[in-house]
Design a protein around this motif. Structure first.
Motif, PDB file in Angstrom:
ATOM      1  N   PRO A 241      35.607  39.867  34.564  1.00  0.00           N
ATOM      2  CA  PRO A 241      34.514  40.624  35.193  1.00  0.00           C
ATOM      3  C   PRO A 241      34.642  42.129  35.043  1.00  0.00           C
ATOM      4  O   PRO A 241      33.638  42.842  34.983  1.00  0.00           O
ATOM      5  CB  PRO A 241      34.605  40.202  36.667  1.00  0.00           C
ATOM      6  CG  PRO A 241      35.263  38.865  36.641  1.00  0.00           C
ATOM      7  CD  PRO A 241      36.244  38.941  35.515  1.00  0.00           C
ATOM      8  N   ARG A 242      35.869  42.630  34.984  1.00  0.00           N
ATOM      9  CA  ARG A 242      36.074  44.080  34.906  1.00  0.00           C
ATOM     10  C   ARG A 242      36.662  44.519  33.568  1.00  0.00           C
ATOM     11  O   ARG A 242      37.112  45.649  33.421  1.00  0.00           O
ATOM     12  CB  ARG A 242      36.968  44.543  36.060  1.00  0.00           C
ATOM     13  CG  ARG A 242      36.302  44.355  37.422  1.00  0.00           C
ATOM     14  CD  ARG A 242      37.199  44.757  38.569  1.00  0.00           C
ATOM     15  NE  ARG A 242      36.491  44.667  39.835  1.00  0.00           N
ATOM     16  CZ  ARG A 242      36.330  43.552  40.528  1.00  0.00           C
ATOM     17  NH1 ARG A 242      36.832  42.409  40.065  1.00  0.00           N
ATOM     18  NH2 ARG A 242      35.670  43.541  41.670  1.00  0.00           N
ATOM     19  N   GLY A 243      36.689  43.604  32.610  1.00  0.00           N
ATOM     20  CA  GLY A 243      37.174  43.959  31.288  1.00  0.00           C
ATOM     21  C   GLY A 243      38.654  44.265  31.227  1.00  0.00           C
ATOM     22  O   GLY A 243      39.107  45.030  30.375  1.00  0.00           O
ATOM     23  N   ASN A 244      39.444  43.640  32.123  1.00  0.00           N
ATOM     24  CA  ASN A 244      40.888  43.871  32.118  1.00  0.00           C
ATOM     25  C   ASN A 244      41.614  42.559  31.847  1.00  0.00           C
ATOM     26  O   ASN A 244      41.057  41.655  31.236  1.00  0.00           O
ATOM     27  CB  ASN A 244      41.330  44.518  33.435  1.00  0.00           C
ATOM     28  CG  ASN A 244      40.908  43.702  34.658  1.00  0.00           C
ATOM     29  OD1 ASN A 244      40.648  42.504  34.564  1.00  0.00           O
ATOM     30  ND2 ASN A 244      40.828  44.356  35.809  1.00  0.00           N
ATOM     31  N   ALA A 245      42.858  42.439  32.314  1.00  0.00           N
ATOM     32  CA  ALA A 245      43.662  41.250  32.021  1.00  0.00           C
ATOM     33  C   ALA A 245      43.501  40.150  33.063  1.00  0.00           C
ATOM     34  O   ALA A 245      44.216  39.153  33.018  1.00  0.00           O
ATOM     35  CB  ALA A 245      45.134  41.642  31.898  1.00  0.00           C
ATOM     36  N   ASN A 246      42.587  40.319  34.010  1.00  0.00           N
ATOM     37  CA  ASN A 246      42.297  39.283  35.000  1.00  0.00           C
ATOM     38  C   ASN A 246      41.027  38.542  34.588  1.00  0.00           C
ATOM     39  O   ASN A 246      40.049  39.167  34.161  1.00  0.00           O
ATOM     40  CB  ASN A 246      42.111  39.902  36.387  1.00  0.00           C
ATOM     41  CG  ASN A 246      43.367  40.590  36.877  1.00  0.00           C
ATOM     42  OD1 ASN A 246      44.477  40.126  36.627  1.00  0.00           O
ATOM     43  ND2 ASN A 246      43.204  41.701  37.571  1.00  0.00           N
ATOM     44  N   PHE A 247      41.044  37.205  34.739  1.00  0.00           N
ATOM     45  CA  PHE A 247      39.938  36.398  34.243  1.00  0.00           C
ATOM     46  C   PHE A 247      39.361  35.503  35.339  1.00  0.00           C
ATOM     47  O   PHE A 247      40.030  35.171  36.320  1.00  0.00           O
ATOM     48  CB  PHE A 247      40.397  35.541  33.065  1.00  0.00           C
ATOM     49  CG  PHE A 247      40.667  36.342  31.824  1.00  0.00           C
ATOM     50  CD1 PHE A 247      39.672  36.539  30.879  1.00  0.00           C
ATOM     51  CD2 PHE A 247      41.915  36.923  31.612  1.00  0.00           C
ATOM     52  CE1 PHE A 247      39.907  37.290  29.743  1.00  0.00           C
ATOM     53  CE2 PHE A 247      42.160  37.678  30.479  1.00  0.00           C
ATOM     54  CZ  PHE A 247      41.150  37.862  29.543  1.00  0.00           C
ATOM     55  N   ARG A 248      38.104  35.114  35.121  1.00  0.00           N
ATOM     56  CA  ARG A 248      37.381  34.249  36.050  1.00  0.00           C
ATOM     57  C   ARG A 248      36.620  33.201  35.248  1.00  0.00           C
ATOM     58  O   ARG A 248      36.048  33.497  34.195  1.00  0.00           O
ATOM     59  CB  ARG A 248      36.405  35.074  36.894  1.00  0.00           C
ATOM     60  CG  ARG A 248      35.535  34.255  37.858  1.00  0.00           C
ATOM     61  CD  ARG A 248      34.556  35.166  38.565  1.00  0.00           C
ATOM     62  NE  ARG A 248      33.622  34.428  39.400  1.00  0.00           N
ATOM     63  CZ  ARG A 248      33.549  34.526  40.718  1.00  0.00           C
ATOM     64  NH1 ARG A 248      34.365  35.343  41.356  1.00  0.00           N
ATOM     65  NH2 ARG A 248      32.656  33.832  41.408  1.00  0.00           N
ATOM     66  N   THR A 249      36.609  31.967  35.765  1.00  0.00           N
ATOM     67  CA  THR A 249      35.829  30.885  35.168  1.00  0.00           C
ATOM     68  C   THR A 249      35.055  30.191  36.276  1.00  0.00           C
ATOM     69  O   THR A 249      35.659  29.668  37.221  1.00  0.00           O
ATOM     70  CB  THR A 249      36.737  29.857  34.466  1.00  0.00           C
ATOM     71  OG1 THR A 249      37.524  30.506  33.466  1.00  0.00           O
ATOM     72  CG2 THR A 249      35.905  28.765  33.816  1.00  0.00           C
ATOM     73  N   GLN A 250      33.736  30.185  36.174  1.00  0.00           N
ATOM     74  CA  GLN A 250      32.911  29.519  37.174  1.00  0.00           C
ATOM     75  C   GLN A 250      32.812  28.036  36.842  1.00  0.00           C
ATOM     76  O   GLN A 250      32.411  27.661  35.741  1.00  0.00           O
ATOM     77  CB  GLN A 250      31.519  30.146  37.211  1.00  0.00           C
ATOM     78  CG  GLN A 250      30.720  29.808  38.455  1.00  0.00           C
ATOM     79  CD  GLN A 250      31.165  30.605  39.679  1.00  0.00           C
ATOM     80  OE1 GLN A 250      31.788  31.661  39.549  1.00  0.00           O
ATOM     81  NE2 GLN A 250      30.839  30.108  40.862  1.00  0.00           N
ATOM     82  N   PHE A 251      33.175  27.187  37.805  1.00  0.00           N
ATOM     83  CA  PHE A 251      33.110  25.738  37.618  1.00  0.00           C
ATOM     84  C   PHE A 251      31.858  25.139  38.252  1.00  0.00           C
ATOM     85  O   PHE A 251      31.268  24.213  37.713  1.00  0.00           O
ATOM     86  CB  PHE A 251      34.346  25.072  38.229  1.00  0.00           C
ATOM     87  CG  PHE A 251      35.568  25.097  37.358  1.00  0.00           C
ATOM     88  CD1 PHE A 251      36.117  23.920  36.881  1.00  0.00           C
ATOM     89  CD2 PHE A 251      36.186  26.289  37.019  1.00  0.00           C
ATOM     90  CE1 PHE A 251      37.250  23.926  36.081  1.00  0.00           C
ATOM     91  CE2 PHE A 251      37.320  26.317  36.223  1.00  0.00           C
ATOM     92  CZ  PHE A 251      37.853  25.131  35.746  1.00  0.00           C
ATOM     93  N   MET A 252      31.493  25.636  39.429  1.00  0.00           N
ATOM     94  CA  MET A 252      30.311  25.126  40.135  1.00  0.00           C
ATOM     95  C   MET A 252      29.649  26.269  40.892  1.00  0.00           C
ATOM     96  O   MET A 252      30.319  27.208  41.339  1.00  0.00           O
ATOM     97  CB  MET A 252      30.690  24.037  41.147  1.00  0.00           C
ATOM     98  CG  MET A 252      31.096  22.716  40.579  1.00  0.00           C
ATOM     99  SD  MET A 252      31.322  21.494  41.909  1.00  0.00           S
ATOM    100  CE  MET A 252      32.040  20.140  40.983  1.00  0.00           C
ATOM    101  N   GLY A 253      28.335  26.168  41.056  1.00  0.00           N
ATOM    102  CA  GLY A 253      27.598  27.129  41.860  1.00  0.00           C
ATOM    103  C   GLY A 253      27.351  28.438  41.140  1.00  0.00           C
ATOM    104  O   GLY A 253      27.641  28.599  39.952  1.00  0.00           O
ATOM    105  N   GLU A 254      26.799  29.391  41.879  1.00  0.00           N
ATOM    106  CA  GLU A 254      26.425  30.684  41.319  1.00  0.00           C
ATOM    107  C   GLU A 254      27.607  31.648  41.332  1.00  0.00           C
ATOM    108  O   GLU A 254      28.388  31.683  42.273  1.00  0.00           O
ATOM    109  CB  GLU A 254      25.261  31.271  42.117  1.00  0.00           C
ATOM    110  CG  GLU A 254      23.991  30.434  42.029  1.00  0.00           C
ATOM    111  CD  GLU A 254      22.933  30.864  43.020  1.00  0.00           C
ATOM    112  OE1 GLU A 254      21.749  30.837  42.644  1.00  0.00           O
ATOM    113  OE2 GLU A 254      23.285  31.217  44.159  1.00  0.00           O
ATOM    114  N   ASP A 255      27.709  32.432  40.277  1.00  0.00           N
ATOM    115  CA  ASP A 255      28.750  33.450  40.137  1.00  0.00           C
ATOM    116  C   ASP A 255      28.221  34.747  40.746  1.00  0.00           C
ATOM    117  O   ASP A 255      27.243  35.316  40.262  1.00  0.00           O
ATOM    118  CB  ASP A 255      29.070  33.637  38.651  1.00  0.00           C
ATOM    119  CG  ASP A 255      30.196  34.628  38.398  1.00  0.00           C
ATOM    120  OD1 ASP A 255      30.530  35.413  39.305  1.00  0.00           O
ATOM    121  OD2 ASP A 255      30.724  34.623  37.272  1.00  0.00           O
TER     122      ASP A 255
END
Length: 250
Positions: free
Chosen positions: A17-31
């Motif tokens: 989300p912030r273009g760094n080394a932390n990541f997010r993956t949405q599995f269900m619902g709205e992000d």
């Protein structure tokens, strides 16, 4: 019928989300990073995503306005003063402060699971007055899921990790031998259930064999879930939310 998310398909949408080394993956619902939303949730609805924190990064202490489970699934770290490795489970109620979450030497990954919309972390101490104004009794519970248990074909076990409470809050671990099935707890008791594949594969009638971290959500008005193991067996974590209270998700 249950809402089912394939981890393999969900992870195709992994991003930072912030273009760094932390990541997010949405599995269900709205992000919430991609959808602007206001207002109260009208009933239980699944929100599930994977957070991957880089080594030695910190997510500051904060609170949310919805009930939340977090299950640590990769690496290691700590949450507050508690060590958190694979299988560590954490439940926190609305307006209950917790954290920080700190990644260890290899970083840490955890599934965040809610049964209602939440607009994001309210950081402390900046939002402490809001927390104090809305909070009831602070609620934070922890548990550890055991390693996968190999069982003979057709056999299954179901064991409590978090004893069922008066409002339905509970957690279980479920082991199934190859091709075994099991009938889960009655969803009407609580505010929705997440079933997480922790090991092995889930045989889904529509999507085939689903790998580790795949999810199923069972709403309170649906029949009890009856998962089936793949040919190598299956280990599931079952998380049941407290009965839904709309005001808590405002």
């Amino acid at each position: 019928m249950p809402t089912v998310s394939s981890a393999e398909k969900a992870l195709l949408g992994r991003y930072s989300p912030r273009g760094n080394a932390n990541f997010r993956t949405q599995f269900m619902g709205e992000d919430r990073h991609k959808v602007a939303r206001t207002g109260e949730a009208s009933g239980p609805a699944p929100i599930a995503y994977l957070v991957e924190q880089a080594p030695h990064t910190e997510l500051r202490a904060h609170f949310h306005v919805a009930d939340q489970f977090q299950i640590f699934v990769t690496g290691s770290g700590r949450i507050g003063a508690h060590k958190a490795g694979v299988g560590f489970g954490h439940f926190v109620g609305p307006y209950s402060g917790y954290g920080p979450i700190v990644g260890g030497d290899e970083g840490v990954g955890y599934l965040t699971l809610r049964n209602a919309w939440d607009g994001g972390a309210q950081f402390l101490p900046e939002e402490v007055q809001q927390m104090r104004a809305k909070a009831g009794k602070r609620r934070e519970l922890m548990f550890n899921a055991p390693p996968a248990q190999a069982l003979p074909a057709g056999e299954s076990t179901f064991a409590s990790l978090l004893q069922e409470q008066a409002d339905g809050l509970a957690a279980w671990t479920c082991s199934l031998g190859p091709d075994a099935t099991v009938t889960g707890p009655d969803p009407a008791v609580g505010g929705g259930q997440f079933w997480i594949v922790m090991d092995g594969k889930l045989a889904d009638g529509e999507q085939g064999l689903l790998q580790r971290l795949s999810l199923a959500f069972v709403a309170p008005d649906e029949p009890a879930y009856t998962p089936k193991a793949g040919p190598q067996g299956l280990q599931l974590l079952v998380l049941q939310f407290p009965r839904f209270v709309a005001a808590a998700a405002a």
